[in-house]
Enzyme design. Structure first.
Site, PDB file in Angstrom:
ATOM      1  N   LYS A 101       0.877  -1.168   0.000  1.00 33.06           N
ATOM      2  CA  LYS A 101       0.000   0.000   0.000  1.00 33.06           C
ATOM      3  C   LYS A 101       0.911   1.214   0.000  1.00 33.06           C
ATOM      4  CE  LYS A 101      -2.859   2.902   2.898  1.00 33.06           C
ATOM      5  NZ  LYS A 101      -3.776   3.059   4.034  1.00 33.06           N
ATOM      6  N   GLY A 162      -8.354   8.794   9.345  1.00 26.15           N
ATOM      7  CA  GLY A 162      -8.734   8.844  10.757  1.00 26.15           C
ATOM      8  C   GLY A 162      -9.809   9.857  11.098  1.00 26.15           C
ATOM      9  N   ALA A 188      -9.601   5.288   3.647  1.00 28.25           N
ATOM     10  CA  ALA A 188      -9.568   6.407   4.599  1.00 28.25           C
ATOM     11  C   ALA A 188     -10.858   7.219   4.591  1.00 28.25           C
ATOM     12  CB  ALA A 188      -8.395   7.344   4.345  1.00 28.25           C
ATOM     13  N   GLY A 189     -11.257   7.600   5.781  1.00 28.85           N
ATOM     14  CA  GLY A 189     -12.390   8.495   5.952  1.00 28.85           C
ATOM     15  C   GLY A 189     -13.654   7.854   6.470  1.00 28.85           C
ATOM     16  N   THR A 211      -9.118   3.151  11.610  1.00 28.62           N
ATOM     17  CA  THR A 211      -9.595   3.870  12.794  1.00 28.62           C
ATOM     18  C   THR A 211     -11.057   3.584  13.117  1.00 28.62           C
ATOM     19  OG1 THR A 211      -8.049   5.607  12.187  1.00 28.62           O
ATOM     20  CG2 THR A 211      -9.681   6.155  13.861  1.00 28.62           C
TER      21      THR A 211
END
Lengths: 259, 66
Positions: A101, A162, A188-189, A211
């Protein structure tokens, strides 16, 4: 179409789960392992860091069955193409796999990608035989360039890493989906299960998160929620939703009413 | 002799190979990657590769991350 036959193919490898999860920020390695199990994920991200000589004997990999999961080492914390490439080479040596990644960050506050450095790193890594999954902006031009360089997927952000803000620009994700052929994975998000479902309903090939699960009040329950949301979102996308209409359309027959 | 490992100077036995350094530090070779003076050393080369005074070595492994 059933879920059982709907495989995700990345870099020539086939996966049943479309949820990819990170392994950071958990309270313990036991909790990490249980959350991974509950998420049903087959691809899990890890970071590459210096061995700490004062470490306890335990490490993350003591808790993870490497036969069950494909490790996706990240280049988190890298701000230049050189650092990211160096990290990927180390990751390949440590993990004996070509999957990476790739993230090259531009700024500590936003953790947004530095697209210029990202493209530079992607080019080098593809040439060296890596299967590159780049974390990138939700920008179709950047995604097309990454695809043209030979990346195995593109992973546009839904919102800052996050942040839990969800898919802030679903239209950008749609434009990316219409213009690239490699798998599009929102990375993400995501904050909640509905965010994951939205990503999948847009037609994304998968969702990557850390997260949202690790920092939920009950990470194990959230891992299951995310698993189900990704499955539901995918099925919903494949099933084809009804068009949105402004006015009502009765579900019960209009004929045969009494009176 | 002294080498710099992961940014910190450490004393090791003169004539150590990477293999013996990992043993001295009780690090399993399977799950790490080693860079010597900015070049990756393949696992197959750990026994052969001897360390010299002043060498800079990085030993990394996988930790939790997103």
């Amino acid at each position: 179409m059933t879920q059982a036959t709907d495989k995700l193919i990345i870099g020539g490898r086939e996966f049943s789960s479309r949820l990819m999860v990170g392994t950071g920020k958990y309270a313990s390695f036991e909790q990490t392992a249980r959350a991974l199990e509950m998420s049903g994920a087959e691809i899990i991200t890890v970071a590459v860091r210096r061995v700490n000589l004062d470490r306890s004997k335990e490490s993350l990999l003591d808790y993870i069955d490497l036969k069950k999961y494909t490790l996706l080492p990240n280049t988190a914390g890298c701000y230049t193409a050189d650092d990211a490439v160096r990290t990927c080479r180390l990751a390949r040596e440590a993990g004996m796999s070509d999957f990476v990644k790739l993230e090259v960050l531009g700024d500590e506050k936003t953790l947004f990608p530095d697209n210029e450095e990202l493209l530079k790193a992607a080019k080098i890594l593809v040439a060296e035989g890596f299967t590159v999954l780049p974390y990138c902006s939700d920008d179709v031009i950047v995604c097309k360039k990454l695809e043209d360089l030979g990346c195995a997927a593109v992973m546009p952000l839904g919102a800052p890493i996050g942040s839990g803000l969800g898919i802030r620009n679903p239209y950008n994700i749609r434009i990316i989906l219409e213009n690239v052929s490699v798998p599009v994975i929102v990375d993400a998000g995501v904050g909640s299960a509905s965010d994951a479902a939205i990503a999948m309903e847009l037609g994304c090939a998968g969702v990557l998160m850390n997260t949202a699960i690790a920092c939920a009040q009950d990470p194990i329950a959230m891992a299951e929620a995310m698993k189900l949301a990704v499955i539901a979102g995918r099925l919903s996308f494949k099933a084809g939703r009804i068009p949105r209409k402004l006015y009502a359309n009765a579900s019960s027959p209009l004929d045969g009413l009494i009176g | 002799m002294q080498i710099v490992m992961n940014g910190d100077p450490i004393e090791i036995v003169a004539g150590s190979s990477i293999e013996s350094l990992l043993k001295q530090l009780d690090i399993s070779r399977e799950r790490v990657a080693v860079e010597l003076n900015a070049d990756i050393v393949p696992k197959a080369g750990y026994e052969k590769q001897l360390l010299s005074d002043g060498d800079k070595i990085e030993i990394v492994h996988f930790v939790g991350g997103g």
